[in-house]
Motif scaffolding. Structure first.
Motif, PDB file in Angstrom:
ATOM      1  N   TYR A  49      -4.129  -4.436  -4.890  1.00 50.02           N
ATOM      2  CA  TYR A  49      -3.344  -4.130  -3.695  1.00 50.02           C
ATOM      3  C   TYR A  49      -2.202  -3.229  -4.167  1.00 50.02           C
ATOM      4  O   TYR A  49      -1.360  -3.659  -4.946  1.00 50.02           O
ATOM      5  N   VAL A  50      -2.204  -1.979  -3.732  1.00 49.58           N
ATOM      6  CA  VAL A  50      -1.242  -0.991  -4.227  1.00 49.58           C
ATOM      7  C   VAL A  50      -0.181  -0.706  -3.164  1.00 49.58           C
ATOM      8  O   VAL A  50      -0.507  -0.396  -2.020  1.00 49.58           O
ATOM      9  N   LYS A  51       1.088  -0.858  -3.561  1.00 45.87           N
ATOM     10  CA  LYS A  51       2.225  -0.491  -2.713  1.00 45.87           C
ATOM     11  C   LYS A  51       3.126   0.435  -3.525  1.00 45.87           C
ATOM     12  O   LYS A  51       3.108   0.389  -4.740  1.00 45.87           O
ATOM     13  N   TYR A  52       3.916   1.246  -2.830  1.00 50.27           N
ATOM     14  CA  TYR A  52       4.796   2.152  -3.552  1.00 50.27           C
ATOM     15  C   TYR A  52       6.181   2.187  -2.928  1.00 50.27           C
ATOM     16  O   TYR A  52       6.375   1.853  -1.757  1.00 50.27           O
ATOM     17  N   SER A  53       7.130   2.561  -3.748  1.00 45.38           N
ATOM     18  CA  SER A  53       8.496   2.836  -3.308  1.00 45.38           C
ATOM     19  C   SER A  53       8.885   4.164  -3.958  1.00 45.38           C
ATOM     20  O   SER A  53       8.739   4.324  -5.170  1.00 45.38           O
ATOM     21  N   ILE A  83      -7.419 -11.701   1.915  1.00 40.05           N
ATOM     22  CA  ILE A  83      -8.099 -11.143   0.744  1.00 40.05           C
ATOM     23  C   ILE A  83      -8.063 -12.093  -0.443  1.00 40.05           C
ATOM     24  O   ILE A  83      -8.901 -11.994  -1.328  1.00 40.05           O
ATOM     25  N   ARG A  84      -7.113 -13.019  -0.476  1.00 39.20           N
ATOM     26  CA  ARG A  84      -7.057 -13.995  -1.569  1.00 39.20           C
ATOM     27  C   ARG A  84      -8.273 -14.908  -1.564  1.00 39.20           C
ATOM     28  O   ARG A  84      -8.725 -15.364  -2.596  1.00 39.20           O
ATOM     29  N   LYS A  90     -10.510 -10.831  -9.371  1.00 37.98           N
ATOM     30  CA  LYS A  90      -9.136 -11.082  -9.812  1.00 37.98           C
ATOM     31  C   LYS A  90      -8.211 -10.173  -9.009  1.00 37.98           C
ATOM     32  O   LYS A  90      -8.391  -8.962  -8.987  1.00 37.98           O
ATOM     33  N   LEU A  91      -7.240 -10.788  -8.343  1.00 38.75           N
ATOM     34  CA  LEU A  91      -6.335 -10.047  -7.475  1.00 38.75           C
ATOM     35  C   LEU A  91      -5.043  -9.706  -8.210  1.00 38.75           C
ATOM     36  O   LEU A  91      -4.384 -10.586  -8.765  1.00 38.75           O
ATOM     37  N   SER A 111       0.051 -10.010 -11.379  1.00 41.34           N
ATOM     38  CA  SER A 111      -0.993 -10.898 -10.870  1.00 41.34           C
ATOM     39  C   SER A 111      -0.538 -11.555  -9.568  1.00 41.34           C
ATOM     40  O   SER A 111       0.655 -11.723  -9.321  1.00 41.34           O
ATOM     41  N   HIS A 112      -1.504 -11.943  -8.755  1.00 46.05           N
ATOM     42  CA  HIS A 112      -1.175 -12.501  -7.445  1.00 46.05           C
ATOM     43  C   HIS A 112      -0.380 -13.794  -7.556  1.00 46.05           C
ATOM     44  O   HIS A 112       0.467 -14.071  -6.721  1.00 46.05           O
TER      45      HIS A 112
END
Length: 179
Positions: A49-53, A83-84, A90-91, A111-112
């Motif tokens: 799961y990709v997020k950006y700032s 999604i978990r 592996k999340l 890791s989640h």
């Protein structure tokens, strides 16, 4: 047209491709502030799961530290719950910590289970925004990770979770045969 999200998520994909990992797009973009990728290496099956700032939310030149804030919407929190529990992949969360000088940007791969110590998926106080914060102190080997659910200080002591800055090879890297 290329979006900022394409650029920042591309930094993560570039790392994978440069290390011989060929990801498959998991789903179409629903939210411009994140993307989800599934891929397999000879180590395991992964969902990232990709997020950006684009830039730090705060910086301290005297302490040599920068903090990036990654907020999660209610829709994203519900999505993470879904999604978990979908399969055995592996999340991980890849937080792209951008800078104006792009070559100084970093990717925090977390890791989640660490992320879930920082946000509340099943919160009752819906008024309280959920976010993960990533702090990087110049010269340190680890990111300091904390968030809405976990304060950075507890009774004056460091309460952050530590995640190695350069952990992507260790997690995703292709296993070498020792033959």
């Amino acid at each position: 047209m290329m979006t900022k999200g394409d650029f920042y998520c591309g930094a993560f994909l570039s790392f994978l491709l440069n290390n011989g990992i060929m990801p498959a797009l998991f789903e179409e973009r629903i939210d411009i502030n994140r993307k989800i990728y599934d891929f397999t290496t000879n180590k395991d099956d992964f969902r990232v799961y990709v997020k950006y700032s684009e830039k730090p939310s705060s910086e301290s030149e005297s302490k040599g530290s920068s903090i990036w804030n990654f907020p999660f919407t209610d829709i994203q929190l519900d999505e993470i719950k879904d999604i978990r529990s979908t399969d055995n992949k592996k999340l991980y969360f890849a937080f792209v910590c951008g800078r104006l000088s792009l070559n100084k940007s970093r990717i925090a791969l977390i890791s989640h289970d660490i992320v879930l110590q920082c946000i509340e998926l099943n919160r009752t106080a819906k008024y309280k925004d959920q976010s993960v914060k990533i702090r990087l102190i110049k010269g340190h080997w680890n990111f300091d990770v904390y968030g809405t659910k976990r304060a950075d200080k507890l009774e004056g002591q460091d309460n952050t979770l530590k995640v190695r800055v350069k952990n992507m090879d260790e997690i995703f890297g292709i296993k070498q045969d020792c033959g």
